[in-house]
Design an enzyme around this catalytic site. Structure first.
Site, PDB file in Angstrom:
ATOM      1  N   GLU A  19       0.823  -1.300  -0.001  1.00 30.97           N
ATOM      2  CA  GLU A  19       0.019  -0.036   0.120  1.00 30.97           C
ATOM      3  C   GLU A  19       0.908   1.365   0.086  1.00 30.97           C
ATOM      4  O   GLU A  19       0.532   2.318  -0.616  1.00 30.97           O
ATOM      5  CB  GLU A  19      -0.860   0.085   1.141  1.00 30.97           C
ATOM      6  CG  GLU A  19      -2.054  -1.201   0.912  1.00 30.97           C
ATOM      7  CD  GLU A  19      -1.400  -2.540   1.381  1.00 30.97           C
ATOM      8  OE1 GLU A  19      -0.330  -2.709   1.873  1.00 30.97           O
ATOM      9  OE2 GLU A  19      -2.233  -3.659   1.315  1.00 30.97           O
ATOM     10  N   HIS A  79     -11.189  -5.948   8.801  1.00 27.14           N
ATOM     11  CA  HIS A  79     -12.214  -5.894   7.606  1.00 27.14           C
ATOM     12  C   HIS A  79     -13.348  -4.729   7.956  1.00 27.14           C
ATOM     13  O   HIS A  79     -14.447  -4.864   7.338  1.00 27.14           O
ATOM     14  CB  HIS A  79     -12.489  -6.995   6.905  1.00 27.14           C
ATOM     15  CG  HIS A  79     -11.719  -7.875   6.454  1.00 27.14           C
ATOM     16  ND1 HIS A  79     -11.129  -8.812   7.413  1.00 27.14           N
ATOM     17  CD2 HIS A  79     -10.819  -8.034   5.371  1.00 27.14           C
ATOM     18  CE1 HIS A  79     -10.374  -9.646   6.622  1.00 27.14           C
ATOM     19  NE2 HIS A  79      -9.768  -9.129   5.374  1.00 27.14           N
TER      20      HIS A  79
HETATM   21  C1  LIG Z   1      -1.552  -5.231   4.449  1.00 26.70           C
HETATM   22  C2  LIG Z   1      -2.878  -6.088   3.735  1.00 26.70           C
HETATM   23  N1  LIG Z   1      -3.071  -5.610   2.496  1.00 26.70           N
HETATM   24  C3  LIG Z   1      -4.102  -6.293   1.764  1.00 26.70           C
HETATM   25  C4  LIG Z   1      -4.714  -7.547   2.313  1.00 26.70           C
HETATM   26  C5  LIG Z   1      -5.675  -8.146   1.570  1.00 26.70           C
HETATM   27  N2  LIG Z   1      -5.233  -9.543   1.228  1.00 26.70           N
HETATM   28  C6  LIG Z   1      -5.552 -10.474   1.909  1.00 26.70           C
HETATM   29  S1  LIG Z   1      -5.011 -11.775   1.337  1.00 26.70           S
HETATM   30  C7  LIG Z   1      -4.038 -11.074  -0.167  1.00 26.70           C
HETATM   31  C8  LIG Z   1      -3.419 -11.981  -0.848  1.00 26.70           C
HETATM   32  C9  LIG Z   1      -2.267 -12.426  -0.348  1.00 26.70           C
HETATM   33  O1  LIG Z   1      -1.724 -13.110  -1.184  1.00 26.70           O
HETATM   34  P1  LIG Z   1      -0.250 -13.974  -0.847  1.00 26.70           P
HETATM   35  O2  LIG Z   1       0.678 -12.921  -0.208  1.00 26.70           O
HETATM   36  O3  LIG Z   1       0.672 -14.434  -2.203  1.00 26.70           O
HETATM   37  O4  LIG Z   1      -0.648 -15.111  -0.053  1.00 26.70           O
HETATM   38  P2  LIG Z   1      -1.795 -16.490  -0.533  1.00 26.70           P
HETATM   39  O5  LIG Z   1      -3.187 -15.718  -0.377  1.00 26.70           O
HETATM   40  O6  LIG Z   1      -1.300 -16.755  -1.967  1.00 26.70           O
HETATM   41  O7  LIG Z   1      -1.558 -17.507   0.527  1.00 26.70           O
HETATM   42  C10 LIG Z   1      -4.480  -9.645   0.201  1.00 26.70           C
HETATM   43  C11 LIG Z   1      -4.380  -8.724  -1.095  1.00 26.70           C
HETATM   44  C12 LIG Z   1      -4.383  -7.815   3.550  1.00 26.70           C
HETATM   45  N3  LIG Z   1      -4.949  -8.694   4.151  1.00 26.70           N
HETATM   46  N4  LIG Z   1      -3.388  -7.145   4.281  1.00 26.70           N
END
Ligand SMILES: Cc1ncc(C[n+]2csc(CCOP(=O)(O)OP(=O)(O)O)c2C)c(N)n1
Ligand SMILES: Cc1ncc(C[n+]2csc(CCOP(=O)(O)OP(=O)(O)O)c2C)c(N)n1
Ligand SMILES: [Mg+2]
Ligand SMILES: [Mg+2]
Lengths: 335, 411, 411, 335
Positions: free
Chosen positions: D57, D126
């Site tokens: 972000e 959230h």
């Molecule tokens: C600081 C933050 N930004 C955005 C999110 C929203 N979010 C939750 S999971 C996710 C994707 C994460 O992807 P990755 O790190 O590749 O893990 P995976 O889900 O593939 O295990 C996002 C964008 C969050 N939880 N925290």
């Protein structure tokens, strides 16, 4: 002792008492901090316990969280509170909530020390006062002492506290009391009653306001540097004001404030931070809620303006004696 | 100015719905190819490793090469059991979500292998800082299924008092750290934990995981920097499952080099491992743990795998990728690969496998029956309302006592 | 628990006050040793480069090897002139600070060389995102000295209306971006600027600098990630001057590998350059700029140098390092090295040098006289008080009009 | 149109009108955002103008700042406002101050869209509402629409605004109005007058509050989801309340609020965010300052509690109809 020395003494005492206490931050180790608050501590306690860090405030807080979870009691310094923002997420999403979100399983007793406030020609990035932001974050305690005695006692309380504490240090007061008049030299702490600081261990509890000057015509509520400005302004106004040092923004000792305002019926709130959504707003709202039927005049706020802290116009920005005085007169004029 | 003349480079996923899941760009060294340096090797001698991949199980499911951890059969069976249990657990919980019993759920299908392998390669005193996609870690550490379910149900026995959405577990008693809803934040916390372990003269290490997507957060850089500067005894793992919700790994930097190469900039060993190869992951973790315990600091491990299912129950992966992508993933399913390896060793059979699956399914079902007997979020009993005010601080401050009173609940 | 048994690794500076400035751990390749790959080379072919160093000027001040940019004498003399002017400016301003005319000042002594070389290697349309320690960039871009001084004086002609502490300049007319007091923040902003340049189909690039200390901020990682993912036309420079206030570079990660190696984890070329070698820096910058303009994206450059003076006027370096450290710095003084190179070429003499120094000193003195005629912070005239309320927003909102009125100032 | 569609339409209109408008953020490109607010835009305008980003972000905001300086008009999405914190420093130290600190030379017209508020069983990460924090930061505009019509008009205003705007979208309202009663289904925007949204370009100015329901017994001040809760609660209380949607926290249209409270003498403030130092404190302080002599009862606040937003106790946390109703009755009882 000066306030800087009192803070140093608090850490010295706690390093000696508790092997789990660690001190770290940017330039706090060998050098002893840019305000010399940790001076001599690395030499006395070793690099294992007092050390420098990368310039990464988020990393400093995050590492402290992990250490706290693993049984230590980290005391970190953020060099200026203007630079605490990169750690914002670690402070508000992590440190503040760990106990809650884990159902009490995990917690981390981190103390975050950081110099705040202006009056040193530091411009917009060495002058800010972020207390309202942290007071808005449940799970953190946020405090600000206004003198050496409180500084030491409150810092020891903060370090011993099992909750995380944002410990704001008005940098303009480090080396002497300051009543807000840039034309006058700063005072000397050794000539101030609160400059008398015991060498050893003692605490000043968090969460308690203090009546600095009793009075029955008006209540002035402030904290940090503005306490000294208020005292000087009230004296000059010749008004018998009760001056209260909030000391702890979260939790707030509303009872002490409300008792005074109920008695006096008039209230002035002063702080250095930006006005809109500053901590004065919360003070005003709570005092109004608690004292509505006693109020003889609107609660006023004298604060920093809603602009960044400028370099050249510092003394027009700073809520100094003149502006506080005008407000006192305005409030007292109301019949 | 005409935006169409712009040449902004925007990565794209290799395939989208309706297209064939084409893995021709995924180039893999053969199993057994990469050498295994000594645990105390100097980092400068192994800077090529992030660009290759540690693989042990070959296409015939044999364990080959210097990274073969030569595990005893009991450990292999134990691993298979935890993987299968995790899959059964995930399936049951996602079904519960579909039935409206849970507000939310995250499956870990296809990624059970590395988590289980790593937990078995670590010691019980080592602290785990997992992501939401690693129920296998709680399971392998022995957290009771019923407790895990109660957390997801936010019911009267939820150990988190109803405060977290499902899958953000916390099990202090088995050194499983509280999971945050903010991705990435725990990576540098793990480093602090490990530093404290050093400070105290203990030999527990920390292991932390972050998704390849979340590795773009500043927290990743903090963790790497602090781990490097203070030589913290921690294993820092990037789970590269190719996707972050709908976003392909190229958007986190995967287009131009492997994530394991991030280690190089911190003078830290970087290992890239076939994340669906139980043996390879076990061996790499053992290597990194040994190195950390020997006082040589941190290792970054990239676990190369594939997210088999949608991101979560709130997501529908078919909107942004082909339906058969996981089926064609060149590194397969970690469960099938370990199973076949055991069968080829003569230590496992299809029958035993089916029996084990049935046994674990039953165990999950029994646990579920018990868990819902403590309530569900919809129908209760839930944690008491008063619990909302507890644990904000160690002790309830006056303003929270007042607010609790205003809400009309008694402690 | 006895903390003394702890084995937390805490780096230490190589020398402290009273000790000899020992540079035996600084190992340098000879000038001319490192090859110069083609500007369009694939990153995977040059992964060794961060571990070596681009050097052109040898110990005899000759320009040697493939990185010799073969500059014409005019450019060299121009470079020397800007460097000397910067040094004269710095000296005058620090003296003014000591006399109480400025609240604060930051000198760039010993670091004038790389900034000037880079500015000359870039084009005027390229945007500069500098740190507070690069007045040379404003000077090389032609910002008037008087304007720079007025900013430091916060006087009536300060182009920033008294809002910034000294040295946080901003000169839009010469594409010199506003400097922030928060370190590191502008690194990823430069990437965004460069992306916009691409988007608009322009061939301006951005160049950003960050101190080795500040490279530990999350912003560094954001910049690297975004630059890599979107192949942004930007040069990302780490100024490794060994110190961050009192903190040695080992605390930013320098103990375990060169900062240039950070590039590897993003699949980006990483160049390490003798930052006090005008020719080497020019050549490396030219290479990176050419690459960016050719659509091949970003390059990370580590400028290896030494902070000659205290961090700032608020600091006293003798409290934490030896007094003679810079004098012994193995890579010398960029001014003396370029001067000697020119003299050896027969294109410069001691006399001309002295004359130029005198001329520039006079120019600085003249500018200073003019600048103080517009006021000083202490004695005025300062920017009007009403200016405090302007530029918070594009237009003054009602609450600021009201606050201005409360302060009793009229617009 | 639903609110999600109205926001989508605003971006569609602006992408078509101004080639400098870019949209980016996590999952906003191919997928169209986890709340589908950017659905179809990449397809229509190309990957060059609507694209995905790394999960960073701080990087998203920083890149947007740089683009804005270079002439573009970036509209970024932060997937949940709970995840805006890693961008805090870029927002408060950089984006908000660039124009000021550069003496007007540089500025960046970034719009930061982000879903806020609870009521969707999203738990503590959230569900949050950070408006007070951003309203405290001078140089940023902070707004929150409560219906599709305003959402579209205000988003177009925000994108066209040359100042940076924090644009908070109450996610519980994306697909229908919600009066705070979890037992009842959400309403439908197509049955709501504010669900009627023109297809083309129009603006709703920032900085203006709106009287949603006129009334002369009590003034209820709120924003976002709580506007709908207030309307329902006042109706149920049978009190002729004037209900005002603040819409813009910074700058605040205090005149509209003060005129109403002066007229009615009673004021209730409602919001979902944590109470202490929430935006309600500033509202209370300013209304008290402006209307002191007209007040017949203390100004009250009904807000989220000073705890993280819990998962299981969501409806005890949320300041729903019942709590608002009680407060209305309490205020009206005062003689
Ligand atoms: C600081 C933050 N930004 C955005 C999110 C929203 N979010 C939750 S999971 C996710 C994707 C994460 O992807 P990755 O790190 O590749 O893990 P995976 O889900 O593939 O295990 C996002 C964008 C969050 N939880 N925290
Ligand atoms: C975010 C932030 N944290 C801390 C500081 C305080 N600070 C100012 S300069 C400095 C040292 C920077 O060192 P380096 O990046 O190496 O640059 P150098 O001064 O050597 O040029 C520090 C810690 C700051 N300005 N901003
Ligand atoms: Mg992923
Ligand atoms: Mg430095």
């Amino acid at each position: 002792m000066t306030m800087a020395q009192a803070l140093n003494s608090a850490m010295d005492v706690m390093l000696a008492r508790d092997p789990n206490v660690l001190i770290f931050g940017e330039d706090v180790g060998y050098f002893g901090g840019v305000f010399r608050v940790t001076e001599g501590l690395q030499k006395k306690y070793g690099r294992n316990r007092v050390f420098d860090t990368p310039i990464a405030e988020g990393g400093i807080v995050a590492a402290a969280i992990g250490m706290g979870v693993n049984g230590l009691r980290p005391v970190v310094e953020i060099q200026f509170c203007d630079y605490i923002h990169p750690a914002f997420d670690q402070l508000v999403s992590e440190l503040s909530r760990l106990r809650y979100r884990s159902g009490g399983q995990f917690w981390s007793p981190v103390t975050v020390r950081t110099p705040c406030g202006g009056g040193i020609h530091g411009g917009q990035t060495h002058s800010q006062s972020p207390e309202a932001v942290y007071a808005h974050v449940c799970g953190l305690k946020t405090v600000m002492p206004s003198n050496p005695y409180d500084a030491k006692g409150m810092l020891i309380s903060a370090i011993e506290d099992d909750d995380p504490v944002i410990f704001l240090e008005p940098k303009r007061l480090y080396n002497g009391p300051f009543a807000g008049d840039p034309e006058q030299q700063s005072g000397r702490w050794d000539a101030h009653p609160k400059g008398e600081v015991p060498d050893g261990y003692y605490t000043v509890p968090l969460g308690q306001a203090e009546v600095v000057v009793p009075g029955d015509e008006l209540t002035i509520v402030g904290y940090g540097t503005l306490v000294h400005v208020a005292v000087a302004a009230a004296r000059e106004a010749g008004v018998c004001a009760e001056i209260i040092d909030v000391r702890s923004m979260m939790p707030l000792d509303i009872d002490t404030l409300a008792a005074s305002v109920k008695k006096n019926g008039r209230c002035l709130i002063v702080h250095e931070a930006t006005r809109t959504c500053g901590y004065g707003a919360e003070l005003s709202a709570q005092i109004q809620e608690a004292c509505f039927w006693s109020l003889k005049a609107p609660i006023e706020r004298v604060t920093g303006w809603d602009t960044p802290y400028p370099h050249a116009q510092e003394w027009e920005y700073f809520p100094g004696k003149k502006r506080v005085l005008e407000a006192i007169r305005r409030i007292m004029e109301i019949a | 100015m005409n935006p169409l003349t712009g040449k902004l480079h925007i990565p794209d996923a290799p395939f989208r719905p309706g297209q064939h899941a084409d893995y021709s760009k995924v180039t893999l060294p053969a199993a057994g190819e990469l050498e295994r340096p000594d645990v105390l090797v100097e980092e400068r001698l192994i800077r090529h490793m992030p660009y290759s991949m540690i693989r042990v199980l070959d296409t015939e499911h044999r364990a080959v090469g210097p990274w073969n951890p030569n595990l005893d059969v009991e450990t292999l069976r134990q691993g298979l059991r935890f993987m299968l249990l995790t899959r059964a657990y995930d399936d049951r919980m996602m079904r519960a979500q579909r039935q409206g019993k849970l507000t939310f759920y995250v499956k870990s299908t296809g990624e059970e292998g590395f988590t289980v392998a790593q937990c078995l390669a670590l010691r019980p005193g080592d602290m785990l800082f997992t992501t939401y996609r690693q129920p296998a870690a709680a399971i392998a550490r022995g957290a009771p299924l019923v407790d895990m379910m109660c957390q997801c149900l936010s019911n009267s026995r939820d150990n988190l008092r109803g405060r977290q959405v499902p899958t953000l577990y916390s099990f202090k008693e088995v050194n499983f750290f509280s999971i945050s809803g903010n991705v990435g934040t725990q990576f540098p916390q793990a480093v602090g934990w490990a530093m404290a372990s050093n400070y105290k003269g203990e030999d527990h290490i920390a292991s932390a995981w972050v998704g390849e997507g979340a590795s773009a957060e500043g927290d990743f850089h903090y963790a790497m920097t602090f781990a490097s500067v203070y030589e913290a005894p921690v294993i820092l793992n990037i789970v590269n499952n190719q996707w972050a919700i709908s976003t392909f790994q190229d958007f986190a930097g995967g287009e131009h080099c492997p994530f394991a190469a991030r280690a190089l900039g911190y003078g830290m060993p970087g290992l890239r491992v076939d994340g669906n190869d139980f043996l390879a992951v076990y061996a790499a973790t053992q290597w990194a743990a040994g190195r950390a315990r020997a006082g040589k600091g941190a290792t970054l491990i990239e676990l190369y795998t594939y997210r088999a299912e949608s991101h979560s129950s709130s997501d529908d992966a078919t909107r942004y990728r082909p339906v058969d992508d996981w089926q064609n993933w060149p590194l397969g399913d970690p469960i099938l690969r370990l199973k076949q390896h055991l069968i080829d060793l003569g230590e496992w059979t299809e029958e035993r496998h089916l029996a084990l699956e049935a046994e674990l399914k039953q165990a999950v079902m029994d646990a579920w029956q018990e868990a819902v007997s403590y309530g569900t979020l919809e129908e209760g009993p839930r944690p008491p309302v008063a619990a909302m005010f507890e644990h904000v601080y160690k002790e309830l401050p006056p303003h929270l006592i007042k607010q609790r009173r205003q809400l009309g609940v008694e402690p």
